[in-house]
Design an enzyme around this catalytic site. Structure first.
Site, PDB file in Angstrom:
ATOM      1  N   ALA A  45       0.829  -1.206   0.000  1.00 44.18           N
ATOM      2  CA  ALA A  45       0.000   0.000   0.000  1.00 44.18           C
ATOM      3  C   ALA A  45       0.865   1.258   0.000  1.00 44.18           C
ATOM      4  O   ALA A  45       0.545   2.231  -0.677  1.00 44.18           O
ATOM      5  CB  ALA A  45      -0.945  -0.004   1.193  1.00 44.18           C
ATOM      6  N   GLU A  46       1.958   1.247   0.754  1.00 49.41           N
ATOM      7  CA  GLU A  46       2.829   2.416   0.803  1.00 49.41           C
ATOM      8  C   GLU A  46       4.290   1.997   0.910  1.00 49.41           C
ATOM      9  O   GLU A  46       4.627   1.018   1.591  1.00 49.41           O
ATOM     10  CB  GLU A  46       2.508   3.308   2.018  1.00 49.41           C
ATOM     11  N   THR A  47       5.130   2.755   0.246  1.00 51.39           N
ATOM     12  CA  THR A  47       6.576   2.719   0.456  1.00 51.39           C
ATOM     13  C   THR A  47       7.005   4.105   0.908  1.00 51.39           C
ATOM     14  O   THR A  47       6.674   5.108   0.258  1.00 51.39           O
ATOM     15  CB  THR A  47       7.331   2.330  -0.822  1.00 51.39           C
TER      16      THR A  47
END
Length: 264
Positions: A45-47
């Site tokens: 979902a996020e880096t």
């Protein structure tokens, strides 16, 4: 060039729960296209990408498809990396952001407390297609600049919801939060769907609690609530209102540490 990468499950004290985030530690940022390539390759979902900034750290967040102005769980994961691995003697860390000001995170026992700007939602007309997208009529609809918040009657409705991601992606906000009064010892429950950002369902979302905390604290007459994001992985966030800001407290569990090959 080889750079460190960590994957951390945020807002949980056990593996394979909460929200996994990748944290990449850089000396300087490569071009934006390369950052987006890395986030797409990670397919989380996020880096979060970190760079030193004096005594502080610069932070940027990417989904698999876009850069976002704020991400709670990837900030929590980044705090774990800085305060546990990179600079374990520090009591807190300041992250400098492009669009959300400075974010300070401090240790608190086995967890971390993030100090974020509050984002109180406002009442809104239900957009055309919202009920069809969710498969249920909300009892109330609120809005922030990026999300609609659909209030349902019960936690059971939130947990059993099976929305249509394609229909959600057609709405004029980046995502939809569904929320209801809590059960199982929680003050509120929620789920978050953002298919336009490459996130069909986000397991645990710190940022949306900057809106949910003001709403539920006002509705319940509290300044502190325990929130549950009722995704399949699940996670919990302790939320406090302080002087127009929201403190989000949670724990992290590391999953992997390694290095990735990138070029400029």
């Amino acid at each position: 060039m080889r750079v460190p990468i960590y994957q951390v499950d945020a807002f949980t004290d056990r593996l394979f729960a909460g929200n996994p985030a990748a944290v990449v530690v850089l000396d300087t940022y490569p071009d934006d296209a390369r950052l987006q390539d890395i986030a797409a390759e990670n397919n989380l979902a996020e880096t979060a990408f970190l760079c030193p900034d004096g005594d502080d750290w610069s932070i940027r967040w990417f989904t698999p498809t876009i850069e976002v102005p704020l991400c709670g769980h990837a900030t929590l994961a980044s705090s774990w990396v800085v305060l546990t691995v990179l600079q374990p003697d520090r009591p807190d860390v300041r992250f400098r952001t492009r669009q959300s000001g400075d974010l300070v995170v401090r240790r608190d026992g086995a967890g971390f407390v993030m100090d974020f700007p509050a984002n109180p939602p406002v009442p809104a007309e239900a957009p055309s297609g919202l009920a069809r997208a969710l498969g249920i009529d909300p009892v109330a609809v609120l809005a922030t600049p990026r999300q609609y918040i659909a209030v349902l009657e019960s936690a059971g409705q939130v947990r059993s919801l099976r929305p249509d991601p394609e229909a959600i992606a057609e709405l004029d906000r980046r995502g939809v939060v569904v929320t209801a009064p809590g059960d199982r010892g929680y003050d509120c429950v929620s789920r978050y769907f953002a298919p336009r950002d490459g996130i069909p369902e986000d397991p645990v979302t710190g940022g949306v609690h900057c809106a949910l905390a003001p709403y539920w604290c006002d509705r319940l007459g509290k300044t502190e609530i325990l929130a549950n994001q009722a995704s399949a992985r699940g996670g919990e966030i302790l939320c406090r209102l302080r002087d127009g800001r929201v403190e989000l407290q949670g724990r992290c569990t590391p999953y992997l540490e390694g290095r990735i090959e990138i070029d400029r």
